[in-house]
Write a protein that holds these residues in place. Sequence first.
Motif, PDB file in Angstrom:
ATOM      1  N   ALA A 390       0.825  -1.209   0.000  1.00 31.64           N
ATOM      2  CA  ALA A 390       0.000   0.000   0.000  1.00 31.64           C
ATOM      3  C   ALA A 390       0.858   1.258   0.000  1.00 31.64           C
ATOM      4  O   ALA A 390       0.573   2.222  -0.734  1.00 31.64           O
ATOM      5  CB  ALA A 390      -0.928  -0.006   1.214  1.00 31.64           C
ATOM      6  N   LEU A 391       1.915   1.270   0.801  1.00 34.16           N
ATOM      7  CA  LEU A 391       2.782   2.445   0.859  1.00 34.16           C
ATOM      8  C   LEU A 391       3.549   2.634  -0.448  1.00 34.16           C
ATOM      9  O   LEU A 391       3.737   3.761  -0.921  1.00 34.16           O
ATOM     10  CB  LEU A 391       3.758   2.326   2.026  1.00 34.16           C
ATOM     11  N   GLY A 392       3.991   1.527  -1.045  1.00 33.49           N
ATOM     12  CA  GLY A 392       4.682   1.626  -2.332  1.00 33.49           C
ATOM     13  C   GLY A 392       3.788   2.197  -3.414  1.00 33.49           C
ATOM     14  O   GLY A 392       4.216   3.047  -4.211  1.00 33.49           O
ATOM     15  N   ARG A 393       2.531   1.750  -3.439  1.00 33.70           N
ATOM     16  CA  ARG A 393       1.579   2.264  -4.420  1.00 33.70           C
ATOM     17  C   ARG A 393       1.308   3.747  -4.173  1.00 33.70           C
ATOM     18  O   ARG A 393       1.193   4.543  -5.107  1.00 33.70           O
ATOM     19  CB  ARG A 393       0.285   1.467  -4.346  1.00 33.70           C
ATOM     20  N   LEU A 394       1.222   4.119  -2.903  1.00 34.03           N
ATOM     21  CA  LEU A 394       0.973   5.520  -2.546  1.00 34.03           C
ATOM     22  C   LEU A 394       2.090   6.421  -3.051  1.00 34.03           C
ATOM     23  O   LEU A 394       1.843   7.489  -3.631  1.00 34.03           O
ATOM     24  CB  LEU A 394       0.849   5.625  -1.022  1.00 34.03           C
ATOM     25  N   VAL A 395       3.318   6.003  -2.843  1.00 34.44           N
ATOM     26  CA  VAL A 395       4.473   6.801  -3.281  1.00 34.44           C
ATOM     27  C   VAL A 395       4.506   6.908  -4.803  1.00 34.44           C
ATOM     28  O   VAL A 395       4.730   7.988  -5.359  1.00 34.44           O
ATOM     29  CB  VAL A 395       5.778   6.180  -2.752  1.00 34.44           C
ATOM     30  N   GLN A 396       4.263   5.819  -5.503  1.00 35.14           N
ATOM     31  CA  GLN A 396       4.266   5.844  -6.971  1.00 35.14           C
ATOM     32  C   GLN A 396       3.188   6.772  -7.519  1.00 35.14           C
ATOM     33  O   GLN A 396       3.437   7.547  -8.454  1.00 35.14           O
ATOM     34  CB  GLN A 396       4.077   4.436  -7.513  1.00 35.14           C
ATOM     35  N   ASN A 397       1.997   6.703  -6.946  1.00 35.37           N
ATOM     36  CA  ASN A 397       0.912   7.567  -7.416  1.00 35.37           C
ATOM     37  C   ASN A 397       1.218   9.036  -7.144  1.00 35.37           C
ATOM     38  O   ASN A 397       0.890   9.908  -7.965  1.00 35.37           O
ATOM     39  CB  ASN A 397      -0.403   7.167  -6.752  1.00 35.37           C
ATOM     40  N   LEU A 398       1.836   9.321  -6.003  1.00 32.96           N
ATOM     41  CA  LEU A 398       2.202  10.709  -5.714  1.00 32.96           C
ATOM     42  C   LEU A 398       3.240  11.208  -6.709  1.00 32.96           C
ATOM     43  O   LEU A 398       3.140  12.335  -7.211  1.00 32.96           O
ATOM     44  CB  LEU A 398       2.741  10.830  -4.289  1.00 32.96           C
ATOM     45  N   GLU A 399       4.239  10.386  -7.011  1.00 34.10           N
ATOM     46  CA  GLU A 399       5.249  10.783  -7.991  1.00 34.10           C
ATOM     47  C   GLU A 399       4.600  11.108  -9.341  1.00 34.10           C
ATOM     48  O   GLU A 399       4.975  12.081 -10.002  1.00 34.10           O
ATOM     49  CB  GLU A 399       6.280   9.669  -8.167  1.00 34.10           C
ATOM     50  N   SER A 400       3.627  10.305  -9.739  1.00 33.31           N
ATOM     51  CA  SER A 400       2.951  10.541 -11.017  1.00 33.31           C
ATOM     52  C   SER A 400       2.182  11.847 -10.998  1.00 33.31           C
ATOM     53  O   SER A 400       2.238  12.633 -11.960  1.00 33.31           O
ATOM     54  CB  SER A 400       1.986   9.379 -11.323  1.00 33.31           C
TER      55      SER A 400
END
Length: 419
Positions: A390-400
């Motif tokens: 969940a945290l990895g997905r959160l960081v990736q979406n924020l970067e995008s």
Amino acid sequence: MPEQTLSKDYVTRVLTTVDAPDGPTAGQDLVTAGILQWISACDGYASVRLSLPEAGDAPADQTAMVHLAGEADRAIRAAARRDGIAVNDLRFIFVDHSGNIVFRAGKGPDDPDAAPAGAESGQDHALPQRGAQQQPNRPPDRPQATANALPGVKKIVAVGAGKGGVGKSSVAVNLAVGLARAGHAVGLLDGDIYGPSLPTMLGLDSHEQAVMDGKLVPHAVHGVKAVTIGKLVEPEKPLIWRGPMAHGAFQQLTTRTAWGELDYLVIDLPPGTGDIVLTMAQSLQLTGAVVVCTPQKVAQDDAVRAARMFQQLGVEVLGVVENMSYFVGDDGKEYDIFGRGGAEAMAQRLGLPFLGSVPINTSLRENSDTGDPTRNFEEATAGGAQLPVALGRLVQNLESQVALASLRSGGRTPSLTIS
């Protein structure tokens, strides 16, 4: 088999049948002309972001925006009736070439200022409008226009919430650590000067605040550079601040810290819509803000106010995070204690990106209390795979979303973004 829900793909297909306005895009549809920017859709609610071509510095004509919103609204509703798809609410958001919202159409329950799609063109529906006469001393609508960049810092992301107790600081800490693990140079500022929690969550109890050449030296922990007022006052001393004192404290933490070169500076804001947020918007050029919310309705109500506040201040909302989305028990089962998905539905209604959901478990609590957030990213120390994923997905979406915001602020806009 025809679709049974109002999805992003469905709305996109319908808008390929709507003609672009006369001018440089004449003869094209809204999608191929690049007028369609972004769509969110959920449970019969849809928000459509559009951008009309501008002539030099002149904004697109509001009459044209009203007309286009009406045409798109009629096309979507007609297609939905034909296909037996329910439409609860349609909203159209027009942005300029920099991504700033200039007009809304399609009134909904959370957007009382918007004009009905297809409203009379003689009326002025530009936002903000409500309360302008009653508040002559209110702050400027877009203080970001005169805010300053922070030397050496490429992107500044504020993490806020409409109310306390939703895990805003936890999200800010884990975002900062996650961005650092992704290879970025990251700073973390504890802007919650009334209740700083970073000393505990980062394990700073044994650290002393250093000063060099008149500037604060950030604490280097967990791959980030962190500064908190919690290390400048006695641990149990209550922080009783009047507005000017809070303003000055926040200014000193931001401008009198030796941040060095940073890819990201993450700011953990105090809850609510008070002085610190206004000070930040007036003094720092932000890339955008993240709104943290828990699933239940009472938290959503305040999160909506927080999102509207950022928008009024000219700060782009990069997305919504649903914290405490579900509980992961020791047996590995997931329990929806607060009503999983509520914050995601709210983001869809507001036309905001949804960055992801963060679960809660015993390991997350322990890692926060012991000041070791790095353990949240490893299965063996995070209570299983749910939290790290969940945290990895959160960081990736924020970067995008940050990348898209940077494109918009530079005057370059993708022709079509579906998320």
